[in-house]
Design a protein around this motif. Structure first.
Motif, PDB file in Angstrom:
ATOM      1  N   GLY A 376      -3.093   4.224  11.330  1.00 46.86           N
ATOM      2  CA  GLY A 376      -2.311   3.622  10.261  1.00 46.86           C
ATOM      3  C   GLY A 376      -2.303   2.105  10.295  1.00 46.86           C
ATOM      4  O   GLY A 376      -1.901   1.455   9.328  1.00 46.86           O
ATOM      5  N   VAL A 377      -2.750   1.530  11.402  1.00 47.57           N
ATOM      6  CA  VAL A 377      -2.775   0.071  11.531  1.00 47.57           C
ATOM      7  C   VAL A 377      -3.863  -0.534  10.645  1.00 47.57           C
ATOM      8  O   VAL A 377      -3.737  -1.649  10.143  1.00 47.57           O
ATOM      9  N   TYR A 378      -4.958   0.208  10.448  1.00 48.73           N
ATOM     10  CA  TYR A 378      -6.094  -0.329   9.704  1.00 48.73           C
ATOM     11  C   TYR A 378      -5.778  -0.436   8.214  1.00 48.73           C
ATOM     12  O   TYR A 378      -5.050   0.388   7.647  1.00 48.73           O
ATOM     13  N   ASN A 379      -6.370  -1.420   7.603  1.00 47.67           N
ATOM     14  CA  ASN A 379      -6.116  -1.709   6.196  1.00 47.67           C
ATOM     15  C   ASN A 379      -6.634  -0.584   5.312  1.00 47.67           C
ATOM     16  O   ASN A 379      -7.763  -0.152   5.449  1.00 47.67           O
ATOM     17  N   LYS A 380      -5.768  -0.133   4.398  1.00 44.70           N
ATOM     18  CA  LYS A 380      -6.188   0.936   3.499  1.00 44.70           C
ATOM     19  C   LYS A 380      -7.361   0.511   2.627  1.00 44.70           C
ATOM     20  O   LYS A 380      -8.072   1.336   2.072  1.00 44.70           O
ATOM     21  N   ALA A 381      -7.569  -0.789   2.448  1.00 52.22           N
ATOM     22  CA  ALA A 381      -8.682  -1.266   1.631  1.00 52.22           C
ATOM     23  C   ALA A 381     -10.022  -0.816   2.199  1.00 52.22           C
ATOM     24  O   ALA A 381     -11.033  -0.769   1.499  1.00 52.22           O
ATOM     25  N   SER A 382     -10.041  -0.465   3.513  1.00 51.18           N
ATOM     26  CA  SER A 382     -11.284  -0.007   4.126  1.00 51.18           C
ATOM     27  C   SER A 382     -11.735   1.317   3.537  1.00 51.18           C
ATOM     28  O   SER A 382     -12.876   1.735   3.706  1.00 51.18           O
ATOM     29  N   TYR A 383     -10.833   1.999   2.830  1.00 53.32           N
ATOM     30  CA  TYR A 383     -11.172   3.268   2.208  1.00 53.32           C
ATOM     31  C   TYR A 383     -11.523   3.100   0.730  1.00 53.32           C
ATOM     32  O   TYR A 383     -11.613   4.098   0.003  1.00 53.32           O
ATOM     33  N   LYS A 384     -11.717   1.887   0.287  1.00 56.73           N
ATOM     34  CA  LYS A 384     -11.920   1.632  -1.143  1.00 56.73           C
ATOM     35  C   LYS A 384     -13.056   2.463  -1.722  1.00 56.73           C
ATOM     36  O   LYS A 384     -12.872   3.186  -2.709  1.00 56.73           O
ATOM     37  N   GLN A 385     -14.241   2.369  -1.136  1.00 59.25           N
ATOM     38  CA  GLN A 385     -15.388   3.074  -1.689  1.00 59.25           C
ATOM     39  C   GLN A 385     -15.192   4.584  -1.646  1.00 59.25           C
ATOM     40  O   GLN A 385     -15.563   5.300  -2.587  1.00 59.25           O
ATOM     41  N   GLN A 386     -14.594   5.079  -0.551  1.00 58.89           N
ATOM     42  CA  GLN A 386     -14.346   6.515  -0.456  1.00 58.89           C
ATOM     43  C   GLN A 386     -13.361   6.985  -1.526  1.00 58.89           C
ATOM     44  O   GLN A 386     -13.525   8.052  -2.116  1.00 58.89           O
ATOM     45  N   ARG A 387     -12.344   6.160  -1.766  1.00 60.63           N
ATOM     46  CA  ARG A 387     -11.333   6.518  -2.767  1.00 60.63           C
ATOM     47  C   ARG A 387     -11.917   6.471  -4.172  1.00 60.63           C
ATOM     48  O   ARG A 387     -11.592   7.332  -5.021  1.00 60.63           O
ATOM     49  N   ILE A 388     -12.747   5.476  -4.457  1.00 61.81           N
ATOM     50  CA  ILE A 388     -13.398   5.382  -5.770  1.00 61.81           C
ATOM     51  C   ILE A 388     -14.216   6.640  -6.044  1.00 61.81           C
ATOM     52  O   ILE A 388     -14.111   7.251  -7.113  1.00 61.81           O
TER      53      ILE A 388
END
Length: 412
Positions: A376-388
């Protein structure tokens, strides 16, 4: 206090035209015995009511003009005169209420004090609390004097919601009543909190909800939605709720200024507070082709209004229950579906996405849930491509399930 000789008023215009003089003076109401207005040298005008009770003259300060109009002052004067006729002193009663010790202060009157002194200071958006007061509490006990409130009165309010089948809502009503009565005890207005006699565990036993829609149910429900006669934006809203994974409150409060069609993102500046910390978090929705197309349709309907889902009054969004009402209207005609809530659509999306093999972290980020532990420490933005990619695939999947109904033209 000086009085102008033989000076009277009978209309609001005459009151408005009264001017300040070197010394304060009073002018009597020609139509109502005892009502007069005081005009100070500063120009401030105040309503007063002079009456005689038990052989003694008293004077009640009603309020300032124009905060109180002539019509309102006359109404208060008439109510006060009725109290005098019953042997009650309007002035002493007002003073007692100010001290919070009135024997006749009604629960609704106290409730409005609690609303202004506690709820509005503690909560940024008190809408749900006001709704609860006006719809669930005041109609049943608003007329009862605070000091006369009994356990049976409290039980009647709570069990009304339980009898309607809303145990969770009944527990929320109990919680609000408990906090209100706690505050009344603190102020010395009552000696005992009657809500304490009805334990929360007897009102509602919380059960974790596990309702979600199977693919066959998704098809049945949304075919019914788009063939129904409910208002078109409500249809789009019910579909967006499934496609975007957002909460109902976040959807109905969506603003056009937060939607960027060019970059395909929808920013939710403030989401519902985290259940444990109470803190709200910013959220980004990466919009699929279908979501963009729906929103463009809604923009045509909304015109220059700031909200995506336009309310009845200019500059407002739809009511808290608008989507619930639309959903219930559709479900009323489908006997084969087990009832579900708008929030269950989020669980539906989460369940199917997990079954399709998507990472829990990516799904939780899309739900804007707090990810526990080190991850949970890592930035959720790191999942941007996966979420798109996930949301686009999810939209494609839902459109395929629903099938050959006229949804929305993707060429817009």
């Amino acid at each position: 206090m000086r009085s102008k000789t033989n000076t009277f008023f009978s209309t609001d215009r005459e009151v408005q035209n009264l001017k300040a003089q070197l010394k304060r003076y009073t002018v009597k109401d020609k139509l109502n015995n005892g009502l007069f207005i005081e005009v100070k040298d500063s120009g401030i005008k105040s309503w007063h009511y002079r009456y005689t009770l038990n052989g003694k003259q008293e004077r009640l300060v009603i309020g300032r003009y124009p905060d109180l109009s002539l019509k309102e002052a006359r109404q208060i004067r008439d109510e006060s005169a009725s109290m005098v006729a019953k042997g009650i002193s309007p002035k002493k009663e007002k003073d007692a209420r100010k001290a919070g010790k009135s024997n006749s202060i009604l629960f609704k009157e106290y409730g409005e004090t609690y609303l202004n002194e506690v709820i509005k200071k503690d909560r940024k958006n008190p809408y749900n609390m006001i709704l609860c007061l006006n719809n669930d509490i005041y109609p049943l006990i608003g007329h009862i004097p605070l000091k006369d409130l009994t356990v049976n009165d409290i039980r009647k309010v709570i069990w009304r919601k339980k009898d309607q089948g809303y145990d969770s809502a009944a527990n929320q009503v109990r919680g609000l009543l408990k906090r209100m009565c706690d505050y009344a005890v603190t102020l010395g207005m009552i000696q005992f909190n009657p809500v304490l006699s009805i334990p929360s565990r007897h009102v509602c036993k919380p059960k974790p909800r596990d309702r979600y829609l199977k693919e066959s149910e998704i098809k049945i429900f949304y075919k019914a939605v788009f063939s129904s006669r409910i208002y078109k934006p409500r249809k789009y809203g019910l579909l967006l709720s499934l496609l975007t994974l957002v909460r109902k409150s976040e959807l109905l409060q969506a603003k056009w200024e937060d939607i960027d069609f060019e970059n395909r993102i929808w920013l939710i500046p403030e989401t519902k507070g985290d259940g444990k910390s109470g803190h709200s978090r910013e959220m980004i929705i990466y919009m699929s082709d279908q979501i963009i197309s729906i929103l463009k349709q809604l923009k045509i309907i909304a015109g220059d209004e700031p909200y995506v889902f336009v309310g009845r009054k200019k500059g407002t969004h739809i009511s808290h229950n608008a989507f619930n009402t639309a959903q219930k209207s559709v479900l009323a005609g489908i006997t084969t579906l087990v009832p579900f809530t708008i929030h269950d659509l989020r669980r539906t999306a989460s369940t199917h996405l997990h079954e399709q093999g998507y990472s829990s972290d990516v799904i939780e980020a899309s739900l804007n849930h707090t990810i526990k532990g080190v991850r949970g420490v890592y930035n959720k933005a790191s999942y941007k491509q996966q979420r798109i990619q996930m949301l686009q695939n999810w939209s494609d999947h839902i459109y395929k399930i629903i099938g050959d109904i006229p949804l929305i033209d993707l060429t817009l």
